[in-house]
Design a protein around this motif. Structure first.
Motif, PDB file in Angstrom:
ATOM      1  N   MET A  25      82.870  42.697  64.366  1.00  0.00           N
ATOM      2  CA  MET A  25      81.514  44.003  64.355  1.00  0.00           C
ATOM      3  C   MET A  25      81.350  44.716  65.542  1.00  0.00           C
ATOM      4  SD  MET A  25      78.786  40.538  64.360  1.00  0.00           S
ATOM      5  CE  MET A  25      77.360  41.546  63.658  1.00  0.00           C
ATOM      6  N   GLY A  26      80.386  45.594  65.060  1.00  0.00           N
ATOM      7  CA  GLY A  26      80.748  46.481  65.816  1.00  0.00           C
ATOM      8  C   GLY A  26      79.315  47.339  66.045  1.00  0.00           C
ATOM      9  N   TRP A  27      79.017  48.334  66.784  1.00  0.00           N
ATOM     10  CA  TRP A  27      77.969  48.741  67.354  1.00  0.00           C
ATOM     11  C   TRP A  27      78.152  50.846  67.036  1.00  0.00           C
ATOM     12  CZ3 TRP A  27      73.501  47.442  68.487  1.00  0.00           C
ATOM     13  CH2 TRP A  27      73.413  46.075  69.036  1.00  0.00           C
ATOM     14  N   PHE A  28      77.756  51.617  66.839  1.00  0.00           N
ATOM     15  CA  PHE A  28      77.502  52.704  66.289  1.00  0.00           C
ATOM     16  C   PHE A  28      76.143  53.629  67.104  1.00  0.00           C
ATOM     17  CE2 PHE A  28      81.386  52.681  63.752  1.00  0.00           C
ATOM     18  CZ  PHE A  28      81.689  52.152  63.392  1.00  0.00           C
ATOM     19  N   ARG A  29      76.559  54.533  66.736  1.00  0.00           N
ATOM     20  CA  ARG A  29      75.170  55.167  67.282  1.00  0.00           C
ATOM     21  C   ARG A  29      75.064  56.646  67.035  1.00  0.00           C
ATOM     22  NH1 ARG A  29      76.349  56.353  73.938  1.00  0.00           N
ATOM     23  NH2 ARG A  29      78.191  58.406  73.801  1.00  0.00           N
ATOM     24  N   GLN A  30      73.498  57.310  67.036  1.00  0.00           N
ATOM     25  CA  GLN A  30      73.440  58.528  65.620  1.00  0.00           C
ATOM     26  C   GLN A  30      72.454  59.136  66.783  1.00  0.00           C
ATOM     27  OE1 GLN A  30      72.115  58.582  61.807  1.00  0.00           O
ATOM     28  NE2 GLN A  30      73.090  59.974  61.447  1.00  0.00           N
ATOM     29  N   ALA A  31      72.937  60.134  67.410  1.00  0.00           N
ATOM     30  CA  ALA A  31      72.008  61.199  68.173  1.00  0.00           C
ATOM     31  C   ALA A  31      70.809  62.733  67.099  1.00  0.00           C
ATOM     32  CB  ALA A  31      72.573  61.552  68.740  1.00  0.00           C
ATOM     33  N   PRO A  32      70.268  63.043  67.317  1.00  0.00           N
ATOM     34  CA  PRO A  32      69.200  63.762  66.666  1.00  0.00           C
ATOM     35  C   PRO A  32      70.293  64.365  66.004  1.00  0.00           C
ATOM     36  CG  PRO A  32      67.617  62.933  68.012  1.00  0.00           C
ATOM     37  CD  PRO A  32      69.140  62.694  68.377  1.00  0.00           C
ATOM     38  N   GLY A  33      70.765  65.276  65.015  1.00  0.00           N
ATOM     39  CA  GLY A  33      70.970  65.956  64.405  1.00  0.00           C
ATOM     40  C   GLY A  33      72.612  65.880  64.988  1.00  0.00           C
ATOM     41  N   GLU A  47      76.086  63.511  63.861  1.00  0.00           N
ATOM     42  CA  GLU A  47      76.807  62.474  62.973  1.00  0.00           C
ATOM     43  C   GLU A  47      76.500  61.355  63.705  1.00  0.00           C
ATOM     44  OE1 GLU A  47      79.690  64.991  59.786  1.00  0.00           O
ATOM     45  OE2 GLU A  47      80.312  63.505  61.666  1.00  0.00           O
ATOM     46  N   ARG A  48      76.625  60.279  62.978  1.00  0.00           N
ATOM     47  CA  ARG A  48      77.047  58.499  63.188  1.00  0.00           C
ATOM     48  C   ARG A  48      78.687  58.486  64.326  1.00  0.00           C
ATOM     49  NH1 ARG A  48      74.442  53.440  59.932  1.00  0.00           N
ATOM     50  NH2 ARG A  48      72.979  55.384  59.824  1.00  0.00           N
ATOM     51  N   GLU A  49      78.555  58.228  64.951  1.00  0.00           N
ATOM     52  CA  GLU A  49      79.851  57.947  66.043  1.00  0.00           C
ATOM     53  C   GLU A  49      79.980  56.175  66.242  1.00  0.00           C
ATOM     54  OE1 GLU A  49      79.977  59.999  69.460  1.00  0.00           O
ATOM     55  OE2 GLU A  49      78.470  59.375  70.327  1.00  0.00           O
ATOM     56  N   PHE A  50      81.080  56.005  66.533  1.00  0.00           N
ATOM     57  CA  PHE A  50      81.335  55.202  67.300  1.00  0.00           C
ATOM     58  C   PHE A  50      81.462  54.545  68.270  1.00  0.00           C
ATOM     59  CE2 PHE A  50      84.679  51.447  67.263  1.00  0.00           C
ATOM     60  CZ  PHE A  50      85.059  50.957  68.180  1.00  0.00           C
ATOM     61  N   VAL A  51      80.602  53.314  68.968  1.00  0.00           N
ATOM     62  CA  VAL A  51      80.437  53.135  69.805  1.00  0.00           C
ATOM     63  C   VAL A  51      81.884  52.155  70.725  1.00  0.00           C
ATOM     64  CG1 VAL A  51      79.173  51.833  71.822  1.00  0.00           C
ATOM     65  CG2 VAL A  51      77.969  53.395  69.985  1.00  0.00           C
ATOM     66  N   ALA A  53      69.707  57.606  71.396  1.00  0.00           N
ATOM     67  CA  ALA A  53      70.829  57.788  70.150  1.00  0.00           C
ATOM     68  C   ALA A  53      70.051  56.323  69.735  1.00  0.00           C
ATOM     69  CB  ALA A  53      71.880  57.970  70.267  1.00  0.00           C
ATOM     70  N   VAL A  54      69.673  56.805  68.629  1.00  0.00           N
ATOM     71  CA  VAL A  54      69.767  54.854  67.664  1.00  0.00           C
ATOM     72  C   VAL A  54      70.879  54.495  67.481  1.00  0.00           C
ATOM     73  CG1 VAL A  54      68.771  54.360  65.790  1.00  0.00           C
ATOM     74  CG2 VAL A  54      67.798  56.041  66.202  1.00  0.00           C
ATOM     75  N   TYR A  55      70.735  53.080  68.288  1.00  0.00           N
ATOM     76  CA  TYR A  55      71.739  52.013  67.887  1.00  0.00           C
ATOM     77  C   TYR A  55      71.954  51.791  66.807  1.00  0.00           C
ATOM     78  CZ  TYR A  55      73.737  53.816  72.490  1.00  0.00           C
ATOM     79  OH  TYR A  55      73.971  55.462  73.502  1.00  0.00           O
ATOM     80  N   TYR A  56      73.571  51.301  66.442  1.00  0.00           N
ATOM     81  CA  TYR A  56      73.503  50.678  65.031  1.00  0.00           C
ATOM     82  C   TYR A  56      74.363  49.516  65.324  1.00  0.00           C
ATOM     83  CZ  TYR A  56      70.465  54.095  62.957  1.00  0.00           C
ATOM     84  OH  TYR A  56      69.701  55.437  62.240  1.00  0.00           O
TER      85      TYR A  56
END
Length: 123
Positions: free
Chosen positions: A33-41, A43-47, A91-94
């Motif tokens: 399982m992984g966590w990623f995040r995306q800040a406004p404007g 790209e989604r990035e790996f955490v 960021a939004v964390y996924y």
């Protein structure tokens, strides 16, 4: 598989938050399982990611030493402990379930995604 992420919120710089992500069924227990995040404007990035047994973790350089990933397969839940938060962590964390037992930074290697939880770090 549905993923429900929670634990986001507003925190001051230097503070801590713990995110949780629970899968709807235990198919995730054999998958990394992984966590990623995306800040406004941006790209989604790996955490970070964690293998299915939890013995292997991988972190992005900009969070290593501050963030810790763990999992409880009995609860179908993965956690992201975030310490010493910085405004640039906003960021939004996924959370996501990988296609295999071990996985890394590539978004394409993840098959299921949660809806995201917003983390805002104030300066």
């Amino acid at each position: 598989v549905q993923l429900q992420a929670s634990g986001g919120g507003l925190v001051q710089a230097g503070g801590s938050l713990r995110l949780s992500c629970t899968a709807s069924k235990r198919t995730s227990s054999n998958n990394a399982m992984g966590w990623f995040r995306q800040a406004p404007g941006q790209e989604r990035e790996f955490v970070g990611s964690i293998s299915w047994r939890g013995e292997t973790t991988i972190y992005a350089d900009n969070v290593r030493g501050r963030f810790t990933i763990s999992r409880d397969n009995a609860k179908s839940t993965v956690y992201l402990q975030m310490n010493t938060l910085k405004p640039e962590d906003t960021a939004v964390y996924y959370c996501a379930v990988a296609r295999s037992s071990y996985s890394g930074r590539d978004l394409a290697s993840y098959q299921y995604w949660g809806q995201g939880t917003l983390v805002t770090v104030s300066s």
